[in-house]
Design a protein around this motif. Structure first.
Motif, PDB file in Angstrom:
ATOM      1  N   SER A 102       4.731   3.270  -0.125  1.00  0.00           N
ATOM      2  CA  SER A 102       3.779   3.313   0.982  1.00  0.00           C
ATOM      3  C   SER A 102       2.358   3.116   0.484  1.00  0.00           C
ATOM      4  CB  SER A 102       3.872   4.660   1.697  1.00  0.00           C
ATOM      5  OG  SER A 102       5.155   4.833   2.224  1.00  0.00           O
ATOM      6  N   VAL A 103       2.038   3.773  -0.634  1.00  0.00           N
ATOM      7  CA  VAL A 103       0.670   3.687  -1.154  1.00  0.00           C
ATOM      8  C   VAL A 103       0.652   4.046  -2.637  1.00  0.00           C
ATOM      9  CG1 VAL A 103       0.072   6.046  -0.476  1.00  0.00           C
ATOM     10  CG2 VAL A 103      -1.724   4.374  -0.710  1.00  0.00           C
ATOM     11  N   PHE A 104      -0.165   3.322  -3.393  1.00  0.00           N
ATOM     12  CA  PHE A 104      -0.454   3.650  -4.781  1.00  0.00           C
ATOM     13  C   PHE A 104      -1.749   4.460  -4.768  1.00  0.00           C
ATOM     14  CE2 PHE A 104       1.954  -0.273  -4.999  1.00  0.00           C
ATOM     15  CZ  PHE A 104       2.852  -0.025  -6.019  1.00  0.00           C
ATOM     16  N   LEU A 105      -1.699   5.708  -5.214  1.00  0.00           N
ATOM     17  CA  LEU A 105      -2.866   6.573  -5.138  1.00  0.00           C
ATOM     18  C   LEU A 105      -3.608   6.716  -6.459  1.00  0.00           C
ATOM     19  CD1 LEU A 105      -1.189   9.253  -2.916  1.00  0.00           C
ATOM     20  CD2 LEU A 105      -3.107   7.822  -2.238  1.00  0.00           C
ATOM     21  N   GLY A 106      -3.057   6.229  -7.541  1.00  0.00           N
ATOM     22  CA  GLY A 106      -3.708   6.433  -8.829  1.00  0.00           C
ATOM     23  C   GLY A 106      -3.541   7.876  -9.263  1.00  0.00           C
ATOM     24  N   ALA A 107      -4.498   8.415  -9.986  1.00  0.00           N
ATOM     25  CA  ALA A 107      -4.441   9.792 -10.454  1.00  0.00           C
ATOM     26  C   ALA A 107      -5.259  10.689  -9.541  1.00  0.00           C
ATOM     27  CB  ALA A 107      -4.960   9.879 -11.878  1.00  0.00           C
ATOM     28  N   LYS A 112     -11.782  13.697  -0.685  1.00  0.00           N
ATOM     29  CA  LYS A 112     -11.270  14.043   0.649  1.00  0.00           C
ATOM     30  C   LYS A 112     -10.500  12.873   1.253  1.00  0.00           C
ATOM     31  CE  LYS A 112     -14.697  17.510   1.836  1.00  0.00           C
ATOM     32  NZ  LYS A 112     -15.820  17.876   2.687  1.00  0.00           N
ATOM     33  N   LYS A 113     -11.029  11.668   1.082  1.00  0.00           N
ATOM     34  CA  LYS A 113     -10.328  10.483   1.589  1.00  0.00           C
ATOM     35  C   LYS A 113      -9.012  10.283   0.847  1.00  0.00           C
ATOM     36  CE  LYS A 113     -14.475   8.120   3.124  1.00  0.00           C
ATOM     37  NZ  LYS A 113     -15.382   6.983   2.928  1.00  0.00           N
ATOM     38  N   TRP A 114      -9.004  10.525  -0.463  1.00  0.00           N
ATOM     39  CA  TRP A 114      -7.792  10.400  -1.275  1.00  0.00           C
ATOM     40  C   TRP A 114      -6.738  11.380  -0.768  1.00  0.00           C
ATOM     41  CZ3 TRP A 114      -4.784  13.505  -4.329  1.00  0.00           C
ATOM     42  CH2 TRP A 114      -3.920  12.864  -5.226  1.00  0.00           C
ATOM     43  N   GLU A 115      -7.149  12.625  -0.539  1.00  0.00           N
ATOM     44  CA  GLU A 115      -6.221  13.648  -0.049  1.00  0.00           C
ATOM     45  C   GLU A 115      -5.686  13.296   1.338  1.00  0.00           C
ATOM     46  OE1 GLU A 115      -8.426  17.285  -0.329  1.00  0.00           O
ATOM     47  OE2 GLU A 115      -8.246  17.340  -2.514  1.00  0.00           O
ATOM     48  N   LYS A 116      -6.550  12.755   2.196  1.00  0.00           N
ATOM     49  CA  LYS A 116      -6.128  12.375   3.540  1.00  0.00           C
ATOM     50  C   LYS A 116      -5.097  11.243   3.476  1.00  0.00           C
ATOM     51  CE  LYS A 116      -8.007  11.184   8.050  1.00  0.00           C
ATOM     52  NZ  LYS A 116      -9.231  10.930   8.835  1.00  0.00           N
ATOM     53  N   ALA A 117      -5.346  10.249   2.625  1.00  0.00           N
ATOM     54  CA  ALA A 117      -4.390   9.142   2.465  1.00  0.00           C
ATOM     55  C   ALA A 117      -3.064   9.648   1.919  1.00  0.00           C
ATOM     56  CB  ALA A 117      -4.966   8.075   1.549  1.00  0.00           C
ATOM     57  N   ARG A 118      -3.118  10.549   0.938  1.00  0.00           N
ATOM     58  CA  ARG A 118      -1.898  11.130   0.352  1.00  0.00           C
ATOM     59  C   ARG A 118      -1.114  11.904   1.412  1.00  0.00           C
ATOM     60  NH1 ARG A 118      -0.561  16.100  -1.498  1.00  0.00           N
ATOM     61  NH2 ARG A 118       1.059  16.176  -3.090  1.00  0.00           N
ATOM     62  N   ASP A 119      -1.796  12.763   2.145  1.00  0.00           N
ATOM     63  CA  ASP A 119      -1.129  13.561   3.178  1.00  0.00           C
ATOM     64  C   ASP A 119      -0.486  12.675   4.245  1.00  0.00           C
ATOM     65  OD1 ASP A 119      -1.905  15.841   1.834  1.00  0.00           O
ATOM     66  OD2 ASP A 119      -3.555  16.311   3.202  1.00  0.00           O
ATOM     67  N   ARG A 120      -1.196  11.645   4.637  1.00  0.00           N
ATOM     68  CA  ARG A 120      -0.659  10.742   5.674  1.00  0.00           C
ATOM     69  C   ARG A 120       0.570   9.999   5.158  1.00  0.00           C
ATOM     70  NH1 ARG A 120      -3.613   7.743  10.329  1.00  0.00           N
ATOM     71  NH2 ARG A 120      -1.873   6.515  11.075  1.00  0.00           N
ATOM     72  N   ALA A 121       0.495   9.493   3.939  1.00  0.00           N
ATOM     73  CA  ALA A 121       1.621   8.756   3.364  1.00  0.00           C
ATOM     74  C   ALA A 121       2.829   9.670   3.166  1.00  0.00           C
ATOM     75  CB  ALA A 121       1.220   8.126   2.036  1.00  0.00           C
ATOM     76  N   LEU A 122       2.597  10.891   2.711  1.00  0.00           N
ATOM     77  CA  LEU A 122       3.713  11.818   2.495  1.00  0.00           C
ATOM     78  C   LEU A 122       4.261  12.368   3.809  1.00  0.00           C
ATOM     79  CD1 LEU A 122       2.495  13.709  -0.682  1.00  0.00           C
ATOM     80  CD2 LEU A 122       4.231  11.909  -0.512  1.00  0.00           C
ATOM     81  N   GLY A 123       3.541  12.164   4.902  1.00  0.00           N
ATOM     82  CA  GLY A 123       4.010  12.576   6.217  1.00  0.00           C
ATOM     83  C   GLY A 123       4.977  11.587   6.853  1.00  0.00           C
ATOM     84  N   LEU A 124       5.152  10.423   6.227  1.00  0.00           N
ATOM     85  CA  LEU A 124       6.096   9.431   6.746  1.00  0.00           C
ATOM     86  C   LEU A 124       7.533   9.921   6.555  1.00  0.00           C
ATOM     87  CD1 LEU A 124       4.418   6.218   5.305  1.00  0.00           C
ATOM     88  CD2 LEU A 124       4.396   6.993   7.682  1.00  0.00           C
ATOM     89  N   PRO A 125       8.448   9.512   7.428  1.00  0.00           N
ATOM     90  CA  PRO A 125       9.839   9.953   7.312  1.00  0.00           C
ATOM     91  C   PRO A 125      10.438   9.586   5.947  1.00  0.00           C
ATOM     92  CG  PRO A 125       9.494   8.815   9.396  1.00  0.00           C
ATOM     93  CD  PRO A 125       8.244   8.628   8.587  1.00  0.00           C
ATOM     94  N   GLY A 126      10.985  10.584   5.276  1.00  0.00           N
ATOM     95  CA  GLY A 126      11.654  10.369   3.994  1.00  0.00           C
ATOM     96  C   GLY A 126      10.718  10.142   2.822  1.00  0.00           C
ATOM     97  N   ALA A 127       9.426  10.333   3.010  1.00  0.00           N
ATOM     98  CA  ALA A 127       8.460  10.070   1.930  1.00  0.00           C
ATOM     99  C   ALA A 127       8.475  11.179   0.895  1.00  0.00           C
ATOM    100  CB  ALA A 127       7.064   9.918   2.505  1.00  0.00           C
TER     101      ALA A 127
END
Length: 55
Positions: free
Chosen positions: A42-47, A9-24
């Motif tokens: 913005s962030v390295f999420l791994g797999a 859930k934390k991984w998904e939240k970080a991914r969603d937030r990072a992809l919500g940045l302008p032009g991400a």
């Protein structure tokens, strides 16, 4: 090794937030998932399967 649900859930939240940045956009330059805006990472999420970095 199973990944605890709260970690995913934390991984998904970080991914969603990072992809919500302008032009991400989601990129896969090294086999993992990277959220990147232009040439800036913005962030390295791994797999997303829990195999990296937690396993």
């Amino acid at each position: 090794m199973a990944v605890p649900p709260n970690v995913l859930k934390k991984w998904e939240k970080a991914r969603d937030r990072a992809l919500g940045l302008p032009g991400a956009a989601e990129e896969h330059p090294w086999g993992g998932i990277v959220a990147q805006a232009g040439r800036k990472v913005s962030v390295f999420l791994g797999a997303g399967d829990g195999g990296h970095p937690w396993g």
